[in-house]
Design an enzyme around this catalytic site. Structure first.
Site, PDB file in Angstrom:
ATOM      1  N   CYS A   2       0.991  -1.713   0.017  1.00  0.00           N
ATOM      2  CA  CYS A   2       0.065   0.113  -0.190  1.00  0.00           C
ATOM      3  C   CYS A   2       0.909   1.456  -0.151  1.00  0.00           C
ATOM      4  O   CYS A   2       2.098   1.719   0.494  1.00  0.00           O
ATOM      5  CB  CYS A   2      -0.868  -0.200   1.791  1.00  0.00           C
ATOM      6  SG  CYS A   2      -1.877  -1.695   1.099  1.00  0.00           S
ATOM      7  N   ARG A  27       4.962   0.671  -5.881  1.00  0.00           N
ATOM      8  CA  ARG A  27       5.556  -0.204  -5.123  1.00  0.00           C
ATOM      9  C   ARG A  27       4.151  -1.093  -5.281  1.00  0.00           C
ATOM     10  O   ARG A  27       3.857  -2.628  -5.133  1.00  0.00           O
ATOM     11  CB  ARG A  27       4.550   0.917  -3.825  1.00  0.00           C
ATOM     12  CG  ARG A  27       5.165   1.439  -3.196  1.00  0.00           C
ATOM     13  CD  ARG A  27       4.873   3.257  -2.046  1.00  0.00           C
ATOM     14  NE  ARG A  27       3.976   1.916  -1.345  1.00  0.00           N
ATOM     15  CZ  ARG A  27       5.492   1.672  -0.314  1.00  0.00           C
ATOM     16  NH1 ARG A  27       6.545   2.454  -0.184  1.00  0.00           N
ATOM     17  NH2 ARG A  27       4.737   0.924   0.989  1.00  0.00           N
ATOM     18  N   TRP A  71      -2.588  -2.612  -2.212  1.00  0.00           N
ATOM     19  CA  TRP A  71      -1.765  -4.630  -1.831  1.00  0.00           C
ATOM     20  C   TRP A  71      -2.762  -5.218  -1.025  1.00  0.00           C
ATOM     21  O   TRP A  71      -2.494  -4.720  -0.187  1.00  0.00           O
ATOM     22  CB  TRP A  71      -0.846  -3.837  -2.071  1.00  0.00           C
ATOM     23  CG  TRP A  71      -0.397  -4.875  -2.363  1.00  0.00           C
ATOM     24  CD1 TRP A  71       0.047  -5.427  -3.944  1.00  0.00           C
ATOM     25  CD2 TRP A  71       0.521  -6.363  -2.073  1.00  0.00           C
ATOM     26  NE1 TRP A  71       0.754  -6.751  -4.233  1.00  0.00           N
ATOM     27  CE2 TRP A  71       1.166  -7.411  -2.776  1.00  0.00           C
ATOM     28  CE3 TRP A  71       0.266  -6.814  -0.507  1.00  0.00           C
ATOM     29  CZ2 TRP A  71       1.587  -8.233  -2.834  1.00  0.00           C
ATOM     30  CZ3 TRP A  71       0.899  -8.247  -0.233  1.00  0.00           C
ATOM     31  CH2 TRP A  71       1.272  -9.251  -1.284  1.00  0.00           C
ATOM     32  N   ASN A  97      -1.362   1.792   6.047  1.00  0.00           N
ATOM     33  CA  ASN A  97      -0.568   0.728   5.650  1.00  0.00           C
ATOM     34  C   ASN A  97       0.306   0.242   6.359  1.00  0.00           C
ATOM     35  O   ASN A  97       0.720   0.716   7.704  1.00  0.00           O
ATOM     36  CB  ASN A  97       0.911   1.536   4.685  1.00  0.00           C
ATOM     37  CG  ASN A  97       1.501   0.907   4.193  1.00  0.00           C
ATOM     38  OD1 ASN A  97       0.871  -0.773   3.539  1.00  0.00           O
ATOM     39  ND2 ASN A  97       2.772   1.184   4.008  1.00  0.00           N
ATOM     40  N   GLY A  98       0.291  -1.275   6.528  1.00  0.00           N
ATOM     41  CA  GLY A  98       0.441  -2.285   7.589  1.00  0.00           C
ATOM     42  C   GLY A  98      -0.998  -3.458   7.424  1.00  0.00           C
ATOM     43  O   GLY A  98      -1.722  -3.153   7.026  1.00  0.00           O
ATOM     44  N   GLU A 467      19.379 -15.399  -9.553  1.00  0.00           N
ATOM     45  CA  GLU A 467      18.779 -14.191 -10.141  1.00  0.00           C
ATOM     46  C   GLU A 467      18.391 -14.219 -11.230  1.00  0.00           C
ATOM     47  O   GLU A 467      16.809 -13.806 -12.187  1.00  0.00           O
ATOM     48  CB  GLU A 467      19.616 -13.189  -9.656  1.00  0.00           C
ATOM     49  CG  GLU A 467      19.628 -11.625 -10.293  1.00  0.00           C
ATOM     50  CD  GLU A 467      18.297 -11.224  -9.591  1.00  0.00           C
ATOM     51  OE1 GLU A 467      17.462 -12.093  -8.493  1.00  0.00           O
ATOM     52  OE2 GLU A 467      17.382  -9.803  -9.961  1.00  0.00           O
ATOM     53  N   LYS A 471      15.121 -12.859 -12.405  1.00  0.00           N
ATOM     54  CA  LYS A 471      14.041 -12.210 -12.964  1.00  0.00           C
ATOM     55  C   LYS A 471      13.083 -12.526 -14.264  1.00  0.00           C
ATOM     56  O   LYS A 471      12.296 -11.480 -14.772  1.00  0.00           O
ATOM     57  CB  LYS A 471      14.826 -10.959 -13.054  1.00  0.00           C
ATOM     58  CG  LYS A 471      15.509  -9.485 -13.439  1.00  0.00           C
ATOM     59  CD  LYS A 471      15.596  -9.137 -12.434  1.00  0.00           C
ATOM     60  CE  LYS A 471      14.460  -9.789 -11.101  1.00  0.00           C
ATOM     61  NZ  LYS A 471      15.256  -8.984  -9.531  1.00  0.00           N
ATOM     62  N   GLU A 474       9.475 -13.572 -12.710  1.00  0.00           N
ATOM     63  CA  GLU A 474       8.599 -12.033 -12.216  1.00  0.00           C
ATOM     64  C   GLU A 474       8.435 -11.491 -13.210  1.00  0.00           C
ATOM     65  O   GLU A 474       6.845 -10.626 -13.186  1.00  0.00           O
ATOM     66  CB  GLU A 474       9.065 -11.471 -10.846  1.00  0.00           C
ATOM     67  CG  GLU A 474      10.185 -11.409 -11.278  1.00  0.00           C
ATOM     68  CD  GLU A 474      11.383  -9.556  -9.356  1.00  0.00           C
ATOM     69  OE1 GLU A 474      10.267  -8.821  -8.957  1.00  0.00           O
ATOM     70  OE2 GLU A 474      12.544 -10.071 -10.111  1.00  0.00           O
ATOM     71  N   HIS A 490      20.889 -34.908 -10.548  1.00  0.00           N
ATOM     72  CA  HIS A 490      20.045 -35.173  -9.493  1.00  0.00           C
ATOM     73  C   HIS A 490      18.606 -35.332  -9.324  1.00  0.00           C
ATOM     74  O   HIS A 490      18.043 -35.705  -7.666  1.00  0.00           O
ATOM     75  CB  HIS A 490      20.584 -34.399  -7.887  1.00  0.00           C
ATOM     76  CG  HIS A 490      22.301 -35.239  -8.050  1.00  0.00           C
ATOM     77  ND1 HIS A 490      22.532 -36.365  -7.698  1.00  0.00           N
ATOM     78  CD2 HIS A 490      22.827 -34.292  -7.738  1.00  0.00           C
ATOM     79  CE1 HIS A 490      23.884 -35.943  -7.777  1.00  0.00           C
ATOM     80  NE2 HIS A 490      24.577 -34.773  -7.722  1.00  0.00           N
ATOM     81  N   LYS A 589       6.701  -3.622  -4.850  1.00  0.00           N
ATOM     82  CA  LYS A 589       8.413  -3.259  -4.869  1.00  0.00           C
ATOM     83  C   LYS A 589       8.677  -2.993  -3.254  1.00  0.00           C
ATOM     84  O   LYS A 589       9.621  -3.090  -2.566  1.00  0.00           O
ATOM     85  CB  LYS A 589       8.346  -1.126  -5.043  1.00  0.00           C
ATOM     86  CG  LYS A 589       9.878  -1.198  -5.205  1.00  0.00           C
ATOM     87  CD  LYS A 589      10.536  -1.432  -6.354  1.00  0.00           C
ATOM     88  CE  LYS A 589      11.468  -1.056  -6.069  1.00  0.00           C
ATOM     89  NZ  LYS A 589      12.511  -2.156  -7.087  1.00  0.00           N
TER      90      LYS A 589
HETATM   91  C1  F6R Z   1      12.618  -8.460  -6.788  1.00  0.00           C
HETATM   92  C2  F6R Z   1      12.431  -8.309  -6.173  1.00  0.00           C
HETATM   93  C3  F6R Z   1      12.062  -8.498  -4.616  1.00  0.00           C
HETATM   94  C4  F6R Z   1      13.052  -8.151  -3.329  1.00  0.00           C
HETATM   95  C5  F6R Z   1      12.544  -8.925  -2.380  1.00  0.00           C
HETATM   96  C6  F6R Z   1      13.332  -7.810  -0.879  1.00  0.00           C
HETATM   97  O1  F6R Z   1      12.717  -8.085  -8.280  1.00  0.00           O
HETATM   98  O2  F6R Z   1      12.647  -7.074  -6.263  1.00  0.00           O
HETATM   99  O3  F6R Z   1      12.612 -10.354  -4.265  1.00  0.00           O
HETATM  100  O4  F6R Z   1      14.398  -7.820  -3.456  1.00  0.00           O
HETATM  101  O5  F6R Z   1      11.130  -8.267  -2.164  1.00  0.00           O
HETATM  102  O6  F6R Z   1      13.350  -6.664  -1.247  1.00  0.00           O
HETATM  103  P1  F6R Z   1      14.447  -5.351  -0.443  1.00  0.00           P
HETATM  104  O7  F6R Z   1      15.198  -5.501  -0.662  1.00  0.00           O
HETATM  105  O8  F6R Z   1      13.729  -3.640   0.137  1.00  0.00           O
HETATM  106  O9  F6R Z   1      14.679  -6.294   1.698  1.00  0.00           O
END
Ligand code: F6R
Length: 594
Positions: A2, A27, A71, A97-98, A467, A471, A474, A490, A589
């Site tokens: 949020c 976000r 959200w 938010n929370g 990673e 990427k 997602e 395995h 985000k």
């Molecule tokens: C993926 C991504 C998330 C963040 C995760 C941790 O692209 O951005 O997997 O890496 O939510 O976020 P932070 O680094 O802000 O704790």
């Protein structure tokens, strides 16, 4: 997660609120809404994007208001669950938010007292509690209501007949933007950057009463002063600057990000952080913790610290460690979180500190909660990252880890010299990867036709495989799995075949020959192979169906160039599939709930 905003000043509030909400879209959200104060509090909200709300909303007149992007956590995305939420009489509106943990018992209590709650959310109890306790003093009523609440919150409250905003925070960020005869409140700095770069970060337990020309903050009932800070990010930093997506812009910013981050470290008079165990004179062991992409940075950190400093490093997923982890006495921990607001990361910092561990955080956000609660802070200097998928902050985290590890190196001086030179050359190397964008886009066109992809790597490039897969899945919604190449036989090999390609990350290190063997195993199952390999690697050229060449670097830095290639691969694959790259479905985000 949020996003919340508030405005009070001389302008009409509605356009300002909608603009601020637009800046928080990154976000991640599913609904939005605003409340504006005139002679009464008028609310307009729906399960739509901000632009759609802007089109559909009636013109609400008034110079104070609050807004929200939701959200969903409690209750599906819908008009009734969207914020702002109001009390029974519609005089009080709240954005939040929370998460309110005890909302069920509060709902029951309020219902038994005659309050009619109409949504499925946890938030709705807040305006009803404030209504219940209101006896002419809004600030007091908010403080009293918050005493009943267990959980995390950043809230802004608006009440009929009171030209002010009351805001409060606990475990969720909240910032006040200071303007000229106007003030702003937001969950995140980019929301207010169009109007001001002067901010105050509220602390846990703070309640702020904000009017057009005054800000009063109390903590634990006593007046407190919170220092004004200048945000160094500009509006342009938080805009697309001619790129089609924020993600592409942020990928292209990486040479500058490396220069800026390294530049800050090199010019600092103090060491970035002290990793030595308390009471010891060297680095003895380390615990690294993070979530998501930052966890992959932590895994790379393990390989590089173990290779350079020759000490054991343990890496844990923060959310797992919170409930199941044990720490050794005298431990030092590094918690990596680009946002500095991830609930799991914050919880782990608090827990580690309670158990006597010294915590260093690596974060990109000055003033973030992580930066305030950790014992030491190492900032990355990546600028605001808007795209949900982390790219430049990840690369900046790697730079921070190299910088932290190098002073503890047990390697000979000539290799150390070479590494320092290699580190300084990284921006140019990344520029060379970016020059291959057209070829990478062509490979992506091919990859976009598959439903499942494996990413394989060894050693320091095993987390790079994780990673790369992360990427891709997602943002393109292709099912992708990262796998240690040696693990294929395995289990995962059962899934490989002509319809399931493998992306192999191949560095010229001690794993090279084994990687060639693994690629042959994959080829023998008729899987197409796309390799990320060093320029001029003829053996790979003969084996793989597609090769993305990256410039030669010391293998310890190979995660940087390889990851940038994989970011572009994911970006162009998602683009080919027509995905909403910057705002992938269901993701946010800043993950401020556990
Ligand atoms: C993926 C991504 C998330 C963040 C995760 C941790 O692209 O951005 O997997 O890496 O939510 O976020 P932070 O680094 O802000 O704790």
């Amino acid at each position: 997660m949020c996003g919340i905003v508030g405005y009070i000043g001389e302008k009409q509030a509605q356009p300002v609120l909608l603009n601020c909400l637009g800046r928080l879209e990154y976000r991640g959200y599913d609904s939005c809404g605003i409340a504006v104060l005139d002679s009464s509090v008028e609310v307009y909200k729906d399960a739509v994007r901000v632009k759609a709300l802007e089109k559909a909303a009636p013109k609400l007149r008034g110079k104070a208001g609050i807004g929200h992007t939701r959200w969903a956590t409690h209750g599906e995305p819908s008009k009734k669950n969207a914020h702002p939420h109001c009390g029974c009489r519609g005089e009080i509106a709240v954005v939040h938010n929370g998460v309110i943990n005890n909302y069920q018992s509060l709902r029951e209590q309020l219902a038994s007292e005659g309050h009619k709650l109409v949504s499925d959310t946890d938030t709705e109890v807040i305006p009803h509690l404030i209504e219940k306790y209101y006896d002419g003093d809004l600030e007091k009523a908010v403080a009293r209501a918050l005493r009943d609440i267990e959980g995390s919150y950043a809230i802004i409250v608006l009440r009929e007949g009171e030209p002010k905003l009351v805001a409060a925070r606990k475990d969720t960020p909240l910032v006040i933007g200071i303007g000229d005869r106007e003030n702003f409140i937001a969950s995140d700095v980019p929301a207010v950057l169009d109007y001001t770069s002067r901010v105050i970060y509220l602390e846990d337990g703070d309640i702020a009463v904000v009017t057009a020309d005054s800000i009063k903050v109390t903590g634990e009932g006593v007046r407190v002063e919170r220092e004004e800070q200048k945000v160094m990010w500009s509006v342009e930093d938080a805009q697309k600057g001619g790129y089609e997506h924020f993600m592409l812009k942020e990928i292209h910013e990486q040479p500058k990000v490396i220069r800026d981050t390294l530049g800050q470290y090199i010019s600092a008079t103090e060491p970035a952080a002290d990793l030595a165990v308390v009471g010891g004179d060297g680095l003895e062991d380390l615990l690294l913790l993070a979530c998501g992409t930052s966890y992959h940075a932590a895994l790379i950190g393990k390989y590089l610290i173990e290779e350079l400093a020759r000490v054991p490093v343990r890496v844990e997923i923060a959310s797992e460690f919170n409930y199941n982890g044990r720490i050794a006495a005298r431990s030092r921990a590094i918690v990596i979180t680009q946002s500095g607001e991830t609930a799991d990361a914050l919880r782990v910092i608090k827990r580690l500190k309670e158990e006597g561990c010294q915590v260093i955080t690596i974060t990109n956000v000055v003033g973030s909660t992580a930066s305030r609660i950790a014992n030491q802070v190492v900032y990355t200097h990546a600028g605001p990252e808007i795209s949900v998928a982390a790219t430049k902050t990840f690369i900046a985290q790697l730079i921070a880890l190299y910088w932290l590890a190098l002073p503890y190196s047990q390697i000979d001086i000539s290799r150390l010299d070479n590494l320092m030179t290699g580190l300084r050359q990284l921006p140019t190397k990344v520029e060379q990867v970016l020059d291959s964008e057209a070829e990478i886009a062509e490979c992506a066109g091919y990859l976009a036709g598959f439903d499942n992809v494996f990413f394989i790597g060894r050693g320091i490039n095993f987390p790079v495989a994780l990673e790369g897969a992360w990427k891709l899945k997602e943002i393109s919604y292709i099912h992708a799995e990262g796998c240690a190449a040696g693990e294929l036989k395995h289990g995962p090999l059962a899934l490989l075949g002509k319809d399931t390609p493998a992306v192999a990350i191949v560095a010229r290190d001690n794993n090279y020959e084994s990687m060639l063997t693994n690629i042959k195993e994959v080829k023998a199952r008729r899987s197409p192979v796309l390799a990320i390999a060093e320029e001029g690697d003829e053996s790979i050229g003969e084996l793989a169906d597609w090769v993305i060449s990256v410039p030669p670097v010391d293998s310890i830095f190979s995660p940087v160039v390889n990851t940038v290639a994989l970011q572009l691969l994911a970006y162009y694959t998602a683009k080919q599939r027509g995905c909403p790259i910057d705002f992938p479905r269901n993701l946010a985000k800043s993950v401020t709930v556990e």
